[in-house]
Design an enzyme around this catalytic site. Structure first.
Site, PDB file in Angstrom:
ATOM      1  N   HIS A 252      30.312  21.404  23.897  1.00 48.15           N
ATOM      2  CA  HIS A 252      30.808  21.569  22.521  1.00 48.15           C
ATOM      3  C   HIS A 252      32.063  20.714  22.306  1.00 48.15           C
ATOM      4  O   HIS A 252      32.199  20.034  21.283  1.00 48.15           O
ATOM      5  CB  HIS A 252      31.203  23.028  22.245  1.00 48.15           C
ATOM      6  CG  HIS A 252      30.083  24.011  22.241  1.00 48.15           C
ATOM      7  ND1 HIS A 252      30.129  25.182  22.965  1.00 48.15           N
ATOM      8  CD2 HIS A 252      28.906  24.032  21.575  1.00 48.15           C
ATOM      9  CE1 HIS A 252      29.022  25.888  22.745  1.00 48.15           C
ATOM     10  NE2 HIS A 252      28.265  25.203  21.909  1.00 48.15           N
TER      11      HIS A 252
ATOM     12  N   ARG B 209      21.008  18.505  22.683  1.00 50.78           N
ATOM     13  CA  ARG B 209      20.921  18.237  24.122  1.00 50.78           C
ATOM     14  C   ARG B 209      19.546  17.724  24.520  1.00 50.78           C
ATOM     15  O   ARG B 209      19.413  17.008  25.497  1.00 50.78           O
ATOM     16  CB  ARG B 209      21.235  19.523  24.900  1.00 50.78           C
ATOM     17  CG  ARG B 209      22.658  19.990  24.748  1.00 50.78           C
ATOM     18  CD  ARG B 209      22.828  21.420  25.168  1.00 50.78           C
ATOM     19  NE  ARG B 209      22.082  22.296  24.283  1.00 50.78           N
ATOM     20  CZ  ARG B 209      22.141  23.614  24.302  1.00 50.78           C
ATOM     21  NH1 ARG B 209      22.882  24.231  25.194  1.00 50.78           N
ATOM     22  NH2 ARG B 209      21.452  24.334  23.446  1.00 50.78           N
TER      23      ARG B 209
END
Ligand code: PNS
Length: 161
Positions: A18, A91
């Site tokens: 993050h 991702r």
């Protein structure tokens, strides 16, 4: 023209993945608002106040990054703040599959656009849920969370006998 984006999430807790996204986005935009969802249906490991405090400490060196909370629809939060852009890290293809309908819906509902940024390869396997599971068993968290987040997790899961 000044461009602000919201980077939304649960951040329970914030991971290095993050933080990498927030830093990379902040390097290209005028302002980034990290917005933590207050979800009455899902109790987190950390309270929203705790998450805000953790994130604020992590991004304290980034002058153009703000940390805030929101409840309800993300687009309502964006509209109330006059922000027309969401940025999400992805991702893997599975993240795109999950995020794409929300991106379309957010644009359909309020004209709020979503940009996807690829997670750095070294963080592509990192998630808050895996981090919590590993922490619950006292496993190593290097490469997944910052030292401060690791300390917060360790205090939640006292050492196993
Ligand atoms: O970190 P997460 O849990 O994957 O983040 C998901 C989040 C908070 C970005 C998403 O669940 C969200 O936007 N929730 C707010 C409610 C909402 O707007 N739902 C409709 C999406 S089309």
């Amino acid at each position: 023209m000044s461009v602000t984006a919201v980077v939304p999430g649960s951040f329970d807790p914030i991971t290095l993945g993050h933080l990498d996204v927030v830093r990379r986005v902040a390097a290209h935009l005028d302002r980034v608002v990290v917005a933590v969802l207050e979800n009455p249906r899902k109790q987190g490991l950390f309270t929203v106040d705790e998450r805000l405090e953790i994130i604020r400490a992590e991004v304290a060196d980034l002058a153009n990054v703000e940390v805030d909370r929101f409840a309800g629809l993300l687009v309502d939060y964006c509209t109330s703040r006059g922000i027309g852009l969401i940025v999400k890290g992805v991702r893997a293809a599975s993240d795109v599959d999950y995020e794409m309908p929300m991106a379309h819906m957010n644009r359909q509902m309020a004209g709020v656009e979503t940009l996807f940024i690829p997670a750095s390869p070294e963080h592509a396997h990192v998630s808050s849920s895996l981090v919590k599971e590993i922490a619950s068993w006292g496993g190593p968290l290097d490469g997944s969370v910052s030292a401060a987040v690791e300390a917060a997790l360790r205090s939640r899961f006292p050492a196993r006998a």
